[in-house]
Design a protein around this motif. Structure first.
Motif, mmCIF file in Angstrom:
data_model
loop_
_atom_site.group_PDB
_atom_site.id
_atom_site.type_symbol
_atom_site.label_atom_id
_atom_site.label_comp_id
_atom_site.label_asym_id
_atom_site.label_seq_id
_atom_site.Cartn_x
_atom_site.Cartn_y
_atom_site.Cartn_z
ATOM 1 N N ILE A 296 1.225 1.322 -6.068
ATOM 2 C CA ILE A 296 0.137 1.019 -6.986
ATOM 3 C C ILE A 296 -0.460 -0.335 -6.613
ATOM 4 C CG2 ILE A 296 -0.426 0.522 -9.384
ATOM 5 C CD1 ILE A 296 1.904 2.389 -10.145
ATOM 6 N N VAL A 317 -0.447 5.740 -4.718
ATOM 7 C CA VAL A 317 -0.210 6.573 -5.895
ATOM 8 C C VAL A 317 -1.356 6.372 -6.878
ATOM 9 C CG1 VAL A 317 1.298 6.891 -7.866
ATOM 10 C CG2 VAL A 317 2.270 6.513 -5.617
ATOM 11 N N GLN A 318 -1.701 5.122 -7.095
ATOM 12 C CA GLN A 318 -2.817 4.799 -7.974
ATOM 13 C C GLN A 318 -3.571 3.619 -7.392
ATOM 14 O OE1 GLN A 318 -1.631 3.868 -11.952
ATOM 15 N NE2 GLN A 318 -0.927 5.967 -12.339
ATOM 16 N N TYR A 325 -9.671 3.080 -12.738
ATOM 17 C CA TYR A 325 -8.376 3.561 -12.277
ATOM 18 C C TYR A 325 -8.555 4.937 -11.669
ATOM 19 C CZ TYR A 325 -4.876 6.914 -14.125
ATOM 20 O OH TYR A 325 -4.062 7.982 -14.339
ATOM 21 N N ARG A 327 -6.294 8.120 -9.420
ATOM 22 C CA ARG A 327 -4.957 8.483 -8.969
ATOM 23 C C ARG A 327 -5.029 9.450 -7.804
ATOM 24 N NH1 ARG A 327 -4.951 11.758 -14.012
ATOM 25 N NH2 ARG A 327 -5.347 13.883 -13.301
ATOM 26 N N ARG A 328 -3.918 9.530 -7.109
ATOM 27 C CA ARG A 328 -3.821 10.433 -5.967
ATOM 28 C C ARG A 328 -3.887 11.871 -6.465
ATOM 29 N NH1 ARG A 328 1.279 9.186 -2.426
ATOM 30 N NH2 ARG A 328 2.431 10.041 -4.148
ATOM 31 N N PRO A 329 -4.555 12.780 -5.736
ATOM 32 C CA PRO A 329 -4.594 14.177 -6.181
ATOM 33 C C PRO A 329 -3.186 14.764 -6.250
ATOM 34 C CG PRO A 329 -6.076 13.813 -4.330
ATOM 35 C CD PRO A 329 -5.312 12.560 -4.498
ATOM 36 N N ASP A 330 -2.997 15.695 -7.183
ATOM 37 C CA ASP A 330 -1.656 16.247 -7.376
ATOM 38 C C ASP A 330 -1.155 16.983 -6.145
ATOM 39 O OD1 ASP A 330 -1.251 15.306 -9.894
ATOM 40 O OD2 ASP A 330 -2.360 16.939 -10.818
ATOM 41 N N ASN A 333 0.984 15.050 -3.912
ATOM 42 C CA ASN A 333 1.936 14.239 -4.663
ATOM 43 C C ASN A 333 3.298 14.235 -3.980
ATOM 44 O OD1 ASN A 333 2.928 12.642 -6.586
ATOM 45 N ND2 ASN A 333 2.782 14.122 -8.249
ATOM 46 N N PRO A 335 6.582 12.369 -2.908
ATOM 47 C CA PRO A 335 7.296 11.200 -3.422
ATOM 48 C C PRO A 335 7.750 10.220 -2.359
ATOM 49 C CG PRO A 335 8.699 13.115 -3.498
ATOM 50 C CD PRO A 335 7.360 13.605 -3.065
ATOM 51 N N TYR A 336 7.503 10.490 -1.122
ATOM 52 C CA TYR A 336 7.916 9.520 -0.116
ATOM 53 C C TYR A 336 6.707 9.117 0.719
ATOM 54 C CZ TYR A 336 8.362 14.102 1.971
ATOM 55 O OH TYR A 336 8.137 15.386 2.347
ATOM 56 N N LEU B 49 9.000 11.788 -10.672
ATOM 57 C CA LEU B 49 8.872 12.490 -9.398
ATOM 58 C C LEU B 49 9.190 13.969 -9.563
ATOM 59 C CD1 LEU B 49 10.578 10.186 -6.775
ATOM 60 C CD2 LEU B 49 8.172 10.551 -7.165
ATOM 61 N N GLY B 52 6.470 15.661 -11.041
ATOM 62 C CA GLY B 52 5.208 15.519 -10.312
ATOM 63 C C GLY B 52 4.176 14.711 -11.067
ATOM 64 N N GLU B 54 4.105 11.231 -11.044
ATOM 65 C CA GLU B 54 4.168 9.838 -10.604
ATOM 66 C C GLU B 54 2.795 9.174 -10.617
ATOM 67 O OE1 GLU B 54 4.890 9.258 -6.527
ATOM 68 O OE2 GLU B 54 5.654 7.229 -6.763
ATOM 69 N N ASN B 55 1.767 9.926 -10.191
ATOM 70 C CA ASN B 55 0.444 9.310 -10.046
ATOM 71 C C ASN B 55 -0.281 9.140 -11.375
ATOM 72 O OD1 ASN B 55 0.194 11.997 -10.419
ATOM 73 N ND2 ASN B 55 -1.383 12.323 -8.880
ATOM 74 N N ARG B 56 0.298 9.623 -12.459
ATOM 75 C CA ARG B 56 -0.381 9.526 -13.749
ATOM 76 C C ARG B 56 0.150 8.396 -14.624
ATOM 77 N NH1 ARG B 56 -2.435 15.258 -14.806
ATOM 78 N NH2 ARG B 56 -2.440 15.944 -12.660
ATOM 79 N N LYS B 79 1.348 18.400 -16.332
ATOM 80 C CA LYS B 79 0.173 19.029 -15.733
ATOM 81 C C LYS B 79 -0.056 20.423 -16.296
ATOM 82 C CE LYS B 79 1.899 18.145 -11.701
ATOM 83 N NZ LYS B 79 2.160 18.173 -10.269
ATOM 84 N N THR B 214 12.413 19.393 -6.163
ATOM 85 C CA THR B 214 12.340 17.938 -6.361
ATOM 86 C C THR B 214 11.248 17.333 -5.492
ATOM 87 O OG1 THR B 214 14.695 17.896 -6.799
ATOM 88 C CG2 THR B 214 13.662 15.802 -6.285
ATOM 89 N N ASN B 215 11.219 17.769 -4.236
ATOM 90 C CA ASN B 215 10.222 17.216 -3.322
ATOM 91 C C ASN B 215 8.811 17.586 -3.720
ATOM 92 O OD1 ASN B 215 12.236 16.055 -1.921
ATOM 93 N ND2 ASN B 215 12.186 17.433 -0.182
ATOM 94 N N LYS B 216 8.666 18.791 -4.276
ATOM 95 C CA LYS B 216 7.329 19.242 -4.668
ATOM 96 C C LYS B 216 6.905 18.637 -5.998
ATOM 97 C CE LYS B 216 7.291 23.922 -3.010
ATOM 98 N NZ LYS B 216 7.447 25.255 -3.600
#
Lengths: 365, 270
Positions: A296, A317-318, A325, A327-330, A333, A335-336, B49, B52, B54-56, B79, B214-216
């Motif tokens: 972020i 991520v944001q 503000y 955010r990244r598209p879902d 998404n 996580p790494y 995570l 899904g 995290e970005n919100r 979502k 988890t990854n998705k």
């Protein structure tokens, strides 16, 4: 044994002023290599500020001997960071024990004698000769960010052919060719401010080539190429933005930011390294990342909508700029952090209340 | 509306507290309940995570406690399922940013609007754990059929019994491998229940789909084919008071297995 040297920062109200005061003291006197005692009065320092000050002092070859403060928070921080807290009486003793010559030097350090002409010149470069302004302030306060700005604003209406002063070299390079080059063009590289002494800065201003000399860089950002992943908004090129001299401080971080680490700074932030997911960067000015931004980033936290975020690879991520503000598209998404050898530098800025990413222009051969 | 607060805890790390929280939460929300998930693992948050989301996240539980935002502002809606909300943990702080009373207050407020408040507890028995159990009415203890996880679960049960207010705690055994139990390489479910002498609420088989889910960032209960997903759906039903039988984990998956089992059954009958 190292001698002590007292730097009186009591007139300073903000961190930039303090940093200015310290660097002035080092540039104008023989404080280098001595044990520094800072007089802070009731100024409250945060840990990051304390670290910046400490490293600044170390970068001049000196050590931080102790701090005199009346602020409880700063006192506690000093204890945590094992920095000696000195009572006013002890400071007086130290000051007395320092030879008479040192005292003179110390006073010199806080007067703008050495550095005032530089500002005059830099203003002259932009506005032509403006003599009375620089003489108005005879004290150290001349260097306070606010005063400096006021002076500029006073001058602005008088000058009609002032062309854009870009905030940074990078931006300078992308400005349109058609723009008529002005001999009074000044370029200020905010990123490098901290590293350079005042003298070097002066040289830089003078030696900067006119825009005509650098036509090859003129299309850094393709105005039509919006990144669709965040938001699609048509971009209108800015026309003759008002002159804005950037006198913000810059924090230079040379490390990878890992999850949970935060960088918060009043000014610009430059990070040489990656920003992993879970970290956070907040700045009142711009954020520049020489690496992958996977976390972020919040630029312009005090509401500066002209603040920008740029990174070699934008995987954030944001993105937050001032009160906007995005955010990244879902779909992406992940996580790494995705690391790759190919980078497409991008810059995020606010256009029509939305954050838009600009990719660099790829020249076709 | 007075909801129920359920803390999901384990003592040992890596046994699947967060996965369990995400899946039970999603399963309860799918059955029409209003659910809020609270991540109390401040500094090492992961629940966002798995969902899904995290970005919100803009505000976290620490922002709520430090009054930088209202509680409702910090709730992140899922979502897919509008019944499911997440109250995320702060990543840039540590466990000391919160205390037990503050979390209890938050739970009490959320209970008014939600049917279920699920608290994802951090590993360990330190302040993070003490915070997480502060506002809980019920507890689910997650364990795996391994000695170390069982030992830690035993310690946790002891701590929960000592604390007033939690009258109902149940055991969920995660990552069960029927094949290993058959060859006596793994403790059976009955063994675990006997050692811990605690009522069972679910048996979740080991499932490689958990890793991809988890990854998705997609809870496995949304995958109709997954056995683990079904098991979590059953846990959610049991939480709501339904009486559901435990899944037969030996259920054949491939055609050859089915044929083998068919003949095995014939033999047994003869």
């Amino acid at each position: 044994m190292n001698e002590n040297f007292v730097i009186d920062l009591t007139p300073c109200l903000t961190t930039p002023e303090m940093i200015n005061g310290i660097s002035n003291a080092f540039n104008t006197s023989d404080a280098k290599g001595k044990q520094i005692v800072l007089k802070l009065k009731d100024f409250q320092l945060s840990q990051s500020q304390m670290l910046s000050i400490k490293s600044l002092i170390i970068s001049y070859g000196s050590t931080l001997y102790g701090i005199e403060t009346t602020s409880l928070i700063t006192k506690q921080l000093c204890e945590n960071m094992s920095i000696q807290v000195i009572t006013p009486d002890e400071v007086d003793k130290i000051s007395k024990s320092i030879e008479e010559e040192n005292k003179v030097v110390e006073e010199e350090a806080l007067t703008p004698v050495e550095t005032a002409p530089i500002i005059d010149k830099s203003l002259d470069v932009i506005y032509g000769k403006q003599e009375e302004n620089s003489e108005a302030a005879g004290e150290f306060q001349l260097f306070q960010g606010n005063d400096f700005k006021e002076i500029i604003e006073d001058v602005k209406p008088a000058e009609k052919t002032v062309s854009e002063v870009q905030e940074e070299i990078k931006e300078e390079a992308v400005s349109p060719v058609e723009q008529t080059a002005s001999p009074e063009e000044e370029k200020e590289n905010a990123e490098e401010l901290e590293e350079k002494t005042e003298e070097e800065k002066e040289e830089e201003i003078i030696e900067i080539p006119d825009e005509d000399d650098m036509p090859t860089y003129t299309k850094g950002y393709d105005e039509n190429e919006n990144d669709e992943t965040i938001e699609e908004i048509s971009y209108k090129p800015p026309t003759n933005e008002p002159v804005k001299l950037d006198n913000m401080q810059t924090l230079y971080v040379h490390q990878t930011l890992r999850s949970g680490q935060t960088v918060e700074f009043d000014g610009h932030v430059v990070i040489i390294g990656d920003c992993h997911p879970g970290s956070e960067i907040k700045a009142t000015g711009d954020i520049t990342i020489w690496g992958v931004l996977g976390s972020i980033a919040h630029a312009g936290i005090r509401g500066d909508r002209s603040a920008k975020i740029r990174a070699l690879k934008m995987n954030a991520v944001q993105l937050r700029i001032a009160d906007c503000y995005s955010r990244r598209p879902d779909g992406t998404n992940i996580p790494y952090i995705i690391k790759s050898s190919t980078f497409t530098p991008e810059e995020a800025r606010i256009v029509d209340n939305g954050i838009v990413l600009y990719k660099t222009y790829q020249k076709e051969d | 509306m007075a909801g129920t607060t359920i803390v999901i805890t384990s003592g040992k790390g890596g046994v699947g507290k967060t996965t369990t929280s995400a899946n039970i939460g999603t399963a309860l929300a799918r059955s029409g309940m209003k659910v809020v998930l609270i991540d109390t693992d401040i500094g090492l948050r992961n629940l966002d995570l798995l969902l899904g989301l995290e970005n919100r996240i803009v505000y976290t539980i620490v922002d709520v406690v430090e009054e930088r935002c209202k509680l409702k502002q910090a709730l992140v809606k899922d979502k897919k399922n509008p019944n499911l909300c997440l109250l995320a943990a702060a990543q840039t702080r540590d466990k000391s940013a919160l205390n037990a009373d503050q979390l209890k207050d938050i739970c009490d407020k959320l209970k008014e609007d939600f049917d279920y408040v699920l608290i994802d507890c951090p590993a360990g028995i330190e302040q993070g754990f003490q915070n997480a159990i502060a506002g809980a009415d019920r507890a689910i203890i997650v364990t795996t059929p391994e000695m170390s996880a069982i030992r830690d679960a035993d310690r946790i049960i002891g701590l929960l019994e000592a604390k007033e207010g939690i009258d109902d705690y149940k055991l969920l055994i995660n990552r069960v491998r029927p094949n290993m139990i058959k060859t006596n390489d793994m403790m059976s479910v009955d063994d675990v229940v006997e050692i811990l002498s605690c009522e069972l609420i679910g048996i979740i088989p080991e499932d490689t789909g958990i890793i991809t889910s988890t990854n998705k960032g997609e809870p496995i209960v949304n995958d109709e084919k997954s056995l683990a997903g079904k098991a979590y759906l059953n846990v959610a039903k049991r939480i709501q008071g339904e009486n559901v039988e435990f899944l037969d984990l030996d259920e054949p998956k491939t055609l050859i297995d089915k044929i083998k089992k068919f003949f095995a059954n014939l033999k047994a009958k003869a």
